[in-house]
Design a protein around this motif. Structure first.
Motif, PDB file in Angstrom:
ATOM      1  N   GLY A  58      75.505  45.154  58.084  1.00 12.33           N
ATOM      2  CA  GLY A  58      74.944  44.848  59.387  1.00 12.33           C
ATOM      3  C   GLY A  58      75.832  43.903  60.154  1.00 12.33           C
ATOM      4  N   LEU A  59      75.284  43.396  61.235  1.00 14.83           N
ATOM      5  CA  LEU A  59      75.992  42.449  62.084  1.00 14.83           C
ATOM      6  C   LEU A  59      75.526  41.038  61.751  1.00 14.83           C
ATOM      7  CD1 LEU A  59      77.797  41.776  64.530  1.00 14.83           C
ATOM      8  CD2 LEU A  59      75.784  42.169  65.978  1.00 14.83           C
ATOM      9  N   VAL A  60      76.460  40.159  61.491  1.00 14.69           N
ATOM     10  CA  VAL A  60      76.120  38.786  61.133  1.00 14.69           C
ATOM     11  C   VAL A  60      77.123  37.838  61.778  1.00 14.69           C
ATOM     12  CG1 VAL A  60      77.468  38.872  58.984  1.00 14.69           C
ATOM     13  CG2 VAL A  60      75.557  37.273  59.182  1.00 14.69           C
ATOM     14  N   GLN A  61      76.685  36.640  62.077  1.00 10.13           N
ATOM     15  CA  GLN A  61      77.587  35.647  62.637  1.00 10.13           C
ATOM     16  C   GLN A  61      78.441  35.036  61.547  1.00 10.13           C
ATOM     17  OE1 GLN A  61      75.150  32.855  64.830  1.00 10.13           O
ATOM     18  NE2 GLN A  61      75.432  34.007  66.717  1.00 10.13           N
ATOM     19  N   ALA A  62      79.589  34.567  61.932  1.00  5.65           N
ATOM     20  CA  ALA A  62      80.472  33.878  60.988  1.00  5.65           C
ATOM     21  C   ALA A  62      79.701  32.735  60.334  1.00  5.65           C
ATOM     22  CB  ALA A  62      81.705  33.355  61.700  1.00  5.65           C
ATOM     23  N   GLY A  63      79.881  32.617  59.028  1.00  2.00           N
ATOM     24  CA  GLY A  63      79.163  31.612  58.264  1.00  2.00           C
ATOM     25  C   GLY A  63      77.871  32.131  57.660  1.00  2.00           C
ATOM     26  N   TRP A  85      83.428  46.766  44.007  1.00  2.35           N
ATOM     27  CA  TRP A  85      83.197  46.850  45.444  1.00  2.35           C
ATOM     28  C   TRP A  85      84.560  46.876  46.127  1.00  2.35           C
ATOM     29  CZ3 TRP A  85      78.928  47.824  48.159  1.00  2.35           C
ATOM     30  CH2 TRP A  85      77.687  47.623  47.569  1.00  2.35           C
ATOM     31  N   TYR A  86      84.655  47.688  47.147  1.00  5.39           N
ATOM     32  CA  TYR A  86      85.880  47.844  47.891  1.00  5.39           C
ATOM     33  C   TYR A  86      85.558  47.723  49.381  1.00  5.39           C
ATOM     34  CZ  TYR A  86      87.209  50.070  43.500  1.00  5.39           C
ATOM     35  OH  TYR A  86      87.435  50.324  42.169  1.00  5.39           O
ATOM     36  N   ARG A  87      86.607  47.509  50.181  1.00  5.19           N
ATOM     37  CA  ARG A  87      86.367  47.508  51.621  1.00  5.19           C
ATOM     38  C   ARG A  87      87.586  48.055  52.349  1.00  5.19           C
ATOM     39  NH1 ARG A  87      86.423  40.956  52.728  1.00  5.19           N
ATOM     40  NH2 ARG A  87      88.683  40.625  52.483  1.00  5.19           N
ATOM     41  N   MET A 126      77.311  38.138  49.694  1.00  2.00           N
ATOM     42  CA  MET A 126      78.424  37.647  50.498  1.00  2.00           C
ATOM     43  C   MET A 126      77.943  36.452  51.313  1.00  2.00           C
ATOM     44  SD  MET A 126      80.088  41.263  51.771  1.00  2.00           S
ATOM     45  CE  MET A 126      78.733  41.614  52.872  1.00  2.00           C
ATOM     46  N   ASN A 127      78.533  35.315  51.061  1.00  2.00           N
ATOM     47  CA  ASN A 127      78.178  34.088  51.774  1.00  2.00           C
ATOM     48  C   ASN A 127      79.376  33.587  52.564  1.00  2.00           C
ATOM     49  OD1 ASN A 127      75.643  34.139  50.478  1.00  2.00           O
ATOM     50  ND2 ASN A 127      76.428  32.947  48.755  1.00  2.00           N
ATOM     51  N   SER A 128      79.120  32.692  53.498  1.00  2.00           N
ATOM     52  CA  SER A 128      80.183  32.091  54.311  1.00  2.00           C
ATOM     53  C   SER A 128      81.102  33.165  54.881  1.00  2.00           C
ATOM     54  CB  SER A 128      80.995  31.098  53.461  1.00  2.00           C
ATOM     55  OG  SER A 128      80.159  30.102  52.940  1.00  2.00           O
ATOM     56  N   LEU A 129      80.493  34.159  55.466  1.00  2.00           N
ATOM     57  CA  LEU A 129      81.274  35.297  55.954  1.00  2.00           C
ATOM     58  C   LEU A 129      82.202  34.901  57.092  1.00  2.00           C
ATOM     59  CD1 LEU A 129      78.507  38.002  55.695  1.00  2.00           C
ATOM     60  CD2 LEU A 129      80.779  38.188  54.693  1.00  2.00           C
ATOM     61  N   LYS A 130      83.357  35.559  57.110  1.00  2.00           N
ATOM     62  CA  LYS A 130      84.373  35.311  58.118  1.00  2.00           C
ATOM     63  C   LYS A 130      84.653  36.614  58.890  1.00  2.00           C
ATOM     64  CE  LYS A 130      86.646  32.049  54.991  1.00  2.00           C
ATOM     65  NZ  LYS A 130      87.916  31.699  54.297  1.00  2.00           N
ATOM     66  N   SER A 131      85.247  36.474  60.047  1.00  2.00           N
ATOM     67  CA  SER A 131      85.531  37.659  60.852  1.00  2.00           C
ATOM     68  C   SER A 131      86.437  38.641  60.103  1.00  2.00           C
ATOM     69  CB  SER A 131      86.162  37.263  62.188  1.00  2.00           C
ATOM     70  OG  SER A 131      87.331  36.514  61.979  1.00  2.00           O
ATOM     71  N   GLU A 132      87.308  38.098  59.255  1.00  2.00           N
ATOM     72  CA  GLU A 132      88.215  38.970  58.508  1.00  2.00           C
ATOM     73  C   GLU A 132      87.525  39.739  57.395  1.00  2.00           C
ATOM     74  OE1 GLU A 132      88.638  35.719  59.175  1.00  2.00           O
ATOM     75  OE2 GLU A 132      89.609  34.679  57.496  1.00  2.00           O
ATOM     76  N   ASP A 133      86.256  39.455  57.163  1.00  2.00           N
ATOM     77  CA  ASP A 133      85.484  40.244  56.192  1.00  2.00           C
ATOM     78  C   ASP A 133      84.917  41.514  56.824  1.00  2.00           C
ATOM     79  OD1 ASP A 133      84.186  37.137  54.964  1.00  2.00           O
ATOM     80  OD2 ASP A 133      85.775  38.365  54.060  1.00  2.00           O
ATOM     81  N   THR A 134      85.076  41.652  58.119  1.00  2.00           N
ATOM     82  CA  THR A 134      84.585  42.844  58.803  1.00  2.00           C
ATOM     83  C   THR A 134      85.266  44.091  58.247  1.00  2.00           C
ATOM     84  OG1 THR A 134      84.059  41.685  60.848  1.00  2.00           O
ATOM     85  CG2 THR A 134      84.486  44.053  61.013  1.00  2.00           C
ATOM     86  N   GLN A 162      79.114  57.093  50.450  1.00  2.00           N
ATOM     87  CA  GLN A 162      78.898  56.508  51.766  1.00  2.00           C
ATOM     88  C   GLN A 162      79.019  55.000  51.699  1.00  2.00           C
ATOM     89  OE1 GLN A 162      75.419  57.967  53.764  1.00  2.00           O
ATOM     90  NE2 GLN A 162      75.272  56.178  55.094  1.00  2.00           N
ATOM     91  N   GLY A 163      79.760  54.433  52.611  1.00  2.00           N
ATOM     92  CA  GLY A 163      79.905  52.994  52.670  1.00  2.00           C
ATOM     93  C   GLY A 163      78.899  52.383  53.618  1.00  2.00           C
ATOM     94  N   THR A 164      78.973  51.067  53.731  1.00  2.00           N
ATOM     95  CA  THR A 164      78.095  50.357  54.646  1.00  2.00           C
ATOM     96  C   THR A 164      78.935  49.395  55.479  1.00  2.00           C
ATOM     97  OG1 THR A 164      76.046  49.061  54.802  1.00  2.00           O
ATOM     98  CG2 THR A 164      77.508  48.552  52.951  1.00  2.00           C
ATOM     99  N   LEU A 165      78.691  49.381  56.780  1.00  2.00           N
ATOM    100  CA  LEU A 165      79.517  48.602  57.686  1.00  2.00           C
ATOM    101  C   LEU A 165      79.029  47.160  57.771  1.00  2.00           C
ATOM    102  CD1 LEU A 165      81.725  48.368  59.876  1.00  2.00           C
ATOM    103  CD2 LEU A 165      80.008  49.170  61.533  1.00  2.00           C
ATOM    104  N   VAL A 166      79.967  46.244  57.584  1.00  2.00           N
ATOM    105  CA  VAL A 166      79.702  44.817  57.759  1.00  2.00           C
ATOM    106  C   VAL A 166      80.541  44.338  58.932  1.00  2.00           C
ATOM    107  CG1 VAL A 166      79.952  42.533  56.746  1.00  2.00           C
ATOM    108  CG2 VAL A 166      79.156  44.443  55.333  1.00  2.00           C
TER     109      VAL A 166
END
Length: 117
Positions: A9-14, A35-37, A81-89, A109-113
């Motif tokens: 889903g869509l989440v804010q940084a952090g 897990w892969y991305r 996944m905690n403390s998410l960063k923009s580069e984790d997109t 099927q993958g899932t979009l972060v």
């Protein structure tokens, strides 16, 4: 074998997200899983792996922020996944473990972060 990732889903940084992966079909019970991305314009990369006994390994950039786990009875894999960063997109996938994702032929099927900064 079917691999169905969910929880993106869509989440804010952090922020945090928990991904799940349901593995169905004729699944070797003691397989090492991962897990892969794949981020836009980049190659797919291994994020984390876990053995049937719970030993784990992580991509350096996610160490201390992501936690992989599994429920063997439910044939389900998780990625906290905690403390998410923009580069984790990226689109996140689960699969059997391989240090070189390019060797894996079948992807479910993958899932979009998406992490907004």
């Amino acid at each position: 074998v079917q691999l169905q990732a969910s929880g993106g889903g869509l989440v804010q940084a952090g922020g945090s997200l928990r991904l799940s992966c349901a593995v169905s079909g004729r699944v070797p019970r003691f397989n090492r899983m991962g897990w892969y991305r794949q981020a836009p314009g980049k190659q797919r990369e291994l994020v984390a792996g876990i053995t049937s006994s719970g030993s784990t390994n992580y991509l350096d950039s996610v160490k201390g922020r992501f936690t992989i786990s599994r429920d063997n009875a439910k044939n389900t894999l998780y990625l906290q996944m905690n403390s998410l960063k923009s580069e984790d997109t990226a689109v996140y996938y689960c699969n059997f473990y391989d240090d070189y994702p390019s060797r894996i032929r079948f992807w479910g099927q993958g899932t979009l972060v998406t992490v907004s900064s």
